[in-house]
Design a protein around this motif. Structure first.
Motif, short mmCIF file in Angstrom:
data_model
loop_
_atom_site.label_atom_id
_atom_site.label_comp_id
_atom_site.label_asym_id
_atom_site.label_seq_id
_atom_site.Cartn_x
_atom_site.Cartn_y
_atom_site.Cartn_z
N ARG B 203 0.95 -1.18 0.02
CA ARG B 203 -0.02 -0.15 -0.06
C ARG B 203 0.98 1.41 -0.10
NH1 ARG B 203 -5.13 -0.50 2.13
NH2 ARG B 203 -4.59 -1.84 3.69
N SER B 228 1.50 -6.91 -2.35
CA SER B 228 0.79 -7.20 -1.34
C SER B 228 -0.60 -7.22 -1.56
CB SER B 228 0.93 -6.31 -0.02
OG SER B 228 0.02 -4.92 -0.37
N ARG B 229 -1.77 -7.66 -0.92
CA ARG B 229 -3.05 -7.78 -1.25
C ARG B 229 -3.69 -6.35 -1.30
NH1 ARG B 229 -7.90 -11.32 1.54
NH2 ARG B 229 -9.36 -9.78 1.40
N GLN B 242 -0.02 -10.80 -6.78
CA GLN B 242 -0.25 -10.92 -5.19
C GLN B 242 0.52 -11.94 -4.65
OE1 GLN B 242 -4.08 -10.52 -3.62
NE2 GLN B 242 -3.71 -11.91 -2.27
N VAL B 243 1.58 -11.73 -3.68
CA VAL B 243 2.06 -12.74 -2.90
C VAL B 243 1.21 -13.05 -1.53
CG1 VAL B 243 4.31 -13.04 -1.74
CG2 VAL B 243 4.44 -12.06 -4.00
N GLN B 245 -0.97 -15.55 1.37
CA GLN B 245 -1.77 -16.79 1.71
C GLN B 245 -3.00 -16.88 0.31
OE1 GLN B 245 -3.59 -16.71 5.44
NE2 GLN B 245 -3.62 -18.79 5.30
N THR B 246 -3.39 -15.77 -0.08
CA THR B 246 -4.69 -16.04 -1.36
C THR B 246 -3.74 -15.47 -2.74
OG1 THR B 246 -5.50 -14.07 -0.29
CG2 THR B 246 -6.68 -15.98 0.06
N GLY B 259 7.23 -0.95 1.21
CA GLY B 259 5.93 -0.35 1.53
C GLY B 259 4.96 -1.42 1.92
N SER B 261 3.69 -3.98 5.02
CA SER B 261 3.64 -3.92 6.77
C SER B 261 4.27 -5.13 7.30
CB SER B 261 2.36 -3.46 7.16
OG SER B 261 1.27 -4.35 6.92
N GLN B 265 -0.70 -12.68 6.61
CA GLN B 265 -0.96 -13.39 5.47
C GLN B 265 -0.21 -13.13 4.05
OE1 GLN B 265 -3.21 -11.42 7.29
NE2 GLN B 265 -5.10 -12.54 7.38
N HIS B 266 0.65 -12.12 4.28
CA HIS B 266 1.59 -11.81 3.13
C HIS B 266 2.72 -12.56 3.47
CE1 HIS B 266 3.61 -9.45 0.15
NE2 HIS B 266 4.58 -9.42 0.58
N ASN B 280 10.64 0.39 4.78
CA ASN B 280 9.52 0.84 5.36
C ASN B 280 9.49 2.14 6.40
OD1 ASN B 280 6.88 0.87 7.16
ND2 ASN B 280 6.36 -1.12 6.20
N LYS B 281 8.79 2.91 6.11
CA LYS B 281 9.13 4.29 6.98
C LYS B 281 8.62 3.90 8.42
CE LYS B 281 4.81 6.65 5.65
NZ LYS B 281 4.32 7.76 4.95
N ASP B 298 11.73 6.41 3.94
CA ASP B 298 10.63 6.61 2.89
C ASP B 298 11.21 5.78 1.55
OD1 ASP B 298 9.11 7.53 0.67
OD2 ASP B 298 9.36 9.71 1.21
N LEU B 299 10.25 4.75 1.13
CA LEU B 299 10.77 4.21 -0.02
C LEU B 299 11.01 4.87 -1.28
CD1 LEU B 299 8.21 3.09 -2.63
CD2 LEU B 299 7.15 2.75 -0.37
C1 LIG Z 1 -8.31 -14.00 4.17
C2 LIG Z 1 -7.26 -13.35 3.94
C3 LIG Z 1 -6.40 -13.39 3.08
C4 LIG Z 1 -5.26 -12.62 2.80
N1 LIG Z 1 -4.18 -12.97 1.82
C5 LIG Z 1 -3.53 -12.17 1.71
C6 LIG Z 1 -2.42 -12.39 0.46
O1 LIG Z 1 -2.24 -13.23 -0.16
N2 LIG Z 1 -1.48 -11.31 0.35
C7 LIG Z 1 -1.39 -10.17 1.05
O2 LIG Z 1 -0.29 -9.45 1.17
N3 LIG Z 1 -2.15 -10.02 2.26
C8 LIG Z 1 -3.19 -10.66 2.31
N4 LIG Z 1 -4.09 -10.40 3.31
C9 LIG Z 1 -4.35 -9.14 3.79
C10 LIG Z 1 -3.32 -8.76 4.76
O3 LIG Z 1 -3.99 -9.16 6.33
C11 LIG Z 1 -2.73 -7.39 4.87
O4 LIG Z 1 -4.06 -6.55 4.98
C12 LIG Z 1 -2.18 -6.87 3.72
O5 LIG Z 1 -0.93 -7.77 3.56
C13 LIG Z 1 -1.53 -5.56 4.14
O6 LIG Z 1 -0.86 -5.01 2.78
P1 LIG Z 1 0.09 -3.80 2.83
O7 LIG Z 1 1.39 -4.43 3.76
O8 LIG Z 1 0.59 -3.48 1.66
O9 LIG Z 1 -0.71 -2.54 3.59
P2 LIG Z 1 -0.49 -1.95 4.94
O10 LIG Z 1 -0.62 -2.85 6.10
O11 LIG Z 1 -1.40 -0.84 4.88
O12 LIG Z 1 1.12 -1.43 5.12
C14 LIG Z 1 1.61 -0.44 4.26
C15 LIG Z 1 2.97 -0.24 4.66
O13 LIG Z 1 3.67 0.77 4.07
C16 LIG Z 1 4.34 1.58 4.74
N5 LIG Z 1 4.49 2.97 3.88
C17 LIG Z 1 3.55 3.68 3.64
N6 LIG Z 1 4.50 4.59 2.81
C18 LIG Z 1 5.49 4.52 2.74
C19 LIG Z 1 6.70 5.17 2.24
N7 LIG Z 1 6.70 6.35 1.54
N8 LIG Z 1 7.87 4.55 2.33
C20 LIG Z 1 7.93 3.31 3.02
N9 LIG Z 1 7.08 2.75 3.77
C21 LIG Z 1 5.82 3.33 3.42
C22 LIG Z 1 3.56 1.91 6.15
O14 LIG Z 1 4.26 2.04 7.01
C23 LIG Z 1 2.87 0.36 6.14
O15 LIG Z 1 3.62 -0.29 6.82
C24 LIG Z 1 -5.12 -11.38 3.51
C25 LIG Z 1 -6.09 -11.14 4.28
C26 LIG Z 1 -7.19 -11.92 4.80
C27 LIG Z 1 -8.12 -11.76 5.76
#
Ligand SMILES: Cc1cc2nc3c(=O)[nH]c(=O)nc-3n(C[C@H](O)[C@H](O)[C@H](O)COP(=O)(O)OP(=O)(O)OC[C@H]3O[C@@H](n4cnc5c(N)ncnc54)[C@H](O)[C@@H]3O)c2cc1C
Ligand SMILES: Nc1ncnc2c1ncn2[C@@H]1O[C@H](COP(=O)(O)O)[C@@H](O)[C@H]1O
Lengths: 256, 315
Positions: B203, B228-229, B242-243, B245-246, B259, B261, B265-266, B280-281, B298-299
């Motif tokens: 994200r 990520s998802r 997408q990398v 669990q799903t 970026g 977290s 599941q990831h 990650n920031k 900051d990425l």
């Molecule tokens: C049934 C089920 C299955 C799932 N399957 C998967 C799956 O297969 N794969 C998966 O990935 N997730 C899966 N999820 C979702 C998982 O729970 C998380 O919601 C998801 O992985 C979060 O993605 P994220 O880390 O990109 O987003 P976030 O958790 O929002 O993290 C974003 C990160 O980016 C960092 N960031 C923001 N801006 C910057 C910047 N400028 N520079 C550096 N860092 C920055 C933030 O500090 C934060 O740590 C599943 C969930 C469920 C319930």
């Protein structure tokens, strides 16, 4: 249309798991859900039903008593009937496929059978294709798009590097669903109330004449994999930290 | 004496690395090996297969993968040659083909193995998205294993002589599940499940356009780009990236998470990576507990610096 969906109950994806007795997942305190890919299958089934007047969606599961929970969820989402093949035995996929095939047949001739592409407990990814073989039906799994018209299913599955196969199959057929097919709905409150009143048809494998065959696979043990030691955060100004990272990747980790 | 059959896939006339891993495993086993290929120019593989007595070259299967025809052909091959063990890479192809074959011959099938012992006929595979490992003994007349890429060594020992090429006609059965077209993916894209290096965005990448930043870093590393998802659901990236669990389970030697977290599941989708790097920031992001190396920052600043530094290091 006579639509069937195979669903499996699995531990919640958040759960951290432990093992008891060397070969069983410790179940106390676990929250159970429908295996995520099965939700795409269910949604596809319900959408098909909504498109074709007079259709039914029968959700089927093979599993222990607690698996009743996923059938209730399926009914609350919009399935019209449910079948529970209740067993505490660890069946292999040949036996599960035989149970599901017999359960389907007990409800009449299918037009389409949907399942998830993979159950996220055993992570086998084989059942839709096993079931199709047992029932002598065409099948495709890992389906990300589908269209059913005039007795023909046109589906797409992703293969490697983003390439896609477009497949056509005459109905009846078996489809293994994956993410991308649709967005599963949440059960409505009314759906949940209605689901409570539906009587789930129950069978044992023996009642379905699934003989207890010699299993093709024997689970010898389950273990928790070793976690690697936590790593380190590289401190310093961005440019310095990056230079140090590249040095570590090359000289210490030797992955460059 | 029975033989171990290895199903190999080719790319540009060569056996794919993941298939070589399966071949190397079979060659280390207790019985002689036979290789089967459906590639049109498959007979040419013989020259590179020293130490393998037999190469089954299937002809007439058409230039497009037809699941029913391929499955029936393998079934015939197994039955006619009394084959008891078949191994292959856990690839998109074998994921489709092996369950079909296993169902036809009532085989024991273990998919996505991370260890296989062909003497004891048992395998280890991750289950519950890798939260647990299952040790499974196969117990059927015919047993099939698919191997997770990048786990097994791909070095094939030098052997004597090249294989006898045996032409096998494709089974004459109708294609009831009919592949009518294969639409190519983006050119030159590295397939994540077999990639040696992956750069992934979450994200924190903020939008679709910014993924170009990761692609540039990936190009330097000859890497695949994952997501990520959260990034997929926000439509920054396609689902096939997408990398987790799903999504895809990946197993590269280097995984760079930008970026992201580090939700469980990831993590379960990439935790077997040999080395994990996190950018990650947020210093409290859970990914830092799991990464081998982390940079808090900051990425958008770190990724271009990293690209430049890697270009220097790799040239
Ligand atoms: C049934 C089920 C299955 C799932 N399957 C998967 C799956 O297969 N794969 C998966 O990935 N997730 C899966 N999820 C979702 C998982 O729970 C998380 O919601 C998801 O992985 C979060 O993605 P994220 O880390 O990109 O987003 P976030 O958790 O929002 O993290 C974003 C990160 O980016 C960092 N960031 C923001 N801006 C910057 C910047 N400028 N520079 C550096 N860092 C920055 C933030 O500090 C934060 O740590 C599943 C969930 C469920 C319930
Ligand atoms: N015991 C079961 N009961 C009902 N459906 C099942 C069962 N096991 C597997 N399935 C279905 O088959 C799919 C693939 O499972 P698997 O091959 O075990 O990974 C699942 O997503 C379910 O749709």
């Amino acid at each position: 249309m006579n639509i069937f969906v195979c669903i499996k109950q699995v531990p919640d994806t958040e759960a951290s798991l432990s093992v008891e007795g060397g070969r069983k997942v410790r179940e106390s305190g676990l929250k159970w859900v429908i295996s995520p890919y099965d939700e795409y299958a269910l949604e596809a089934a319900i959408q098909l039903k909504e498109k074709t007047a007079g259709s039914t969606v029968t959700a089927i599961t093979v599993g222990p008593a607690r698996a009743d929970g996923v059938l209730r969820t399926a009914l609350a989402m919009g399935a019209t009937a449910a079948v529970h093949v209740e067993t505490d035995s660890e069946l292999d996929h040949h036996a599960i496929a035989a149970c599901l095939a017999a359960a389907v047949r007990s409800c009449g001739e299918p037009d389409i059978i949907l399942a998830g592409k993979q159950a996220i407990d055993v992570d086998a990814g084989v059942l839709p294709l096993f079931l199709a073989q047992v029932m002598d039906l065409p099948a495709a799994s890992g389906v990300i798009a589908m269209e059913v018209t005039d007795g023909l299913a046109k589906v797409e599955r992703e293969i490697e590097g983003g390439a896609r196969e477009r497949i056509e199959m005459a109905l009846p057929c078996v489809i293994g669903a994956t993410k991308g097919l649709n967005t599963p709905r949440y059960p409505s409150l009314m759906g949940i109330m209605k689901a409570k009143k539906v009587e789930v048809k129950k069978f044992t494998p023996a009642e379905l004449n699934v003989e207890s065959l010699e299993p093709a696979l024997l689970l010898e043990s389950l273990s928790v994999p070793e976690e690697k030691a936590p790593g380190r955060v590289i401190e310093g100004e961005p440019a310095d930290a990056v230079r140090e990272l590249v040095r570590l990747l090359r000289d210490e980790a030797k992955v460059l | 004496m029975s033989r171990t059959l290895v199903f190999v896939e080719t790319q540009d006339g060569k056996i794919k690395k993941a298939s070589r891993e399966a071949l190397a495993l079979a060659l280390s086993g207790p019985v002689p090996v036979a290789v089967v290929t459906f590639a049109e120019d498959g007979a040419d593989l013989a020259a590179g297969l020293s130490g393998v007595p037999t190469l089954f070259h299937v002809t007439g299967a058409g230039d497009i993968y037809q699941p029913d025809i391929h499955a029936a052909t393998l079934e015939n091959l197994i039955r006619e040659n009394g084959i008891k063990t078949v191994v292959a890479a856990h690839s998109a192809r074998s994921r489709d083909l092996f369950p079909r074959v296993a169902a036809r011959v009532k085989a024991g099938l273990v998919t996505d193995c991370v260890a296989v012992n062909l003497e004891e006929m048992c395998a280890v595979k991750p289950v519950y998205s890798g939260k647990l490992l299952a040790r499974i003994k196969v117990n059927a007349g015919v047993n099939l294993f698919t191997l997770r890429p990048n786990v097994f060594p791909a070095e094939i020992p030098e052997g004597k002589g090249i294989p006898e090429v045996v032409a096998v006609s494709a089974a004459d059965v109708p294609a009831r599940c009919r592949v009518v077209e294969v639409a190519a993916g983006a050119a030159g894209r590295v397939d994540l499940t077999e990639a040696a290096v992956i750069v992934s965005g979450g994200r924190g990448i903020k939008n679709k356009e910014n993924f170009a930043l990761l692609q540039e870093l990936a190009d330097v590393l000859n890497a695949g780009v994952g997501a990520s998802r959260a990034a997929v659901d926000a439509e920054f990236a396609e689902y096939n990236m997408q990398v987790g669990q799903t999504g895809k389970v990946v197993n590269p030697k280097l995984y760079v998470a930008c970026g992201i977290s580090g939700a469980i599941q990831h993590f379960v989708g990439m935790k077997t990576s040999k080395v994990i790097v996190a950018i990650n920031k947020d210093p409290e992001a859970p990914i830092f507990k799991k990464a081998d190396y982390g940079i808090v920052g900051d990425l958008f600043e770190i990724v271009p610096l990293l690209k430049a530094e890697l270009e220097k290091a790799l040239n």
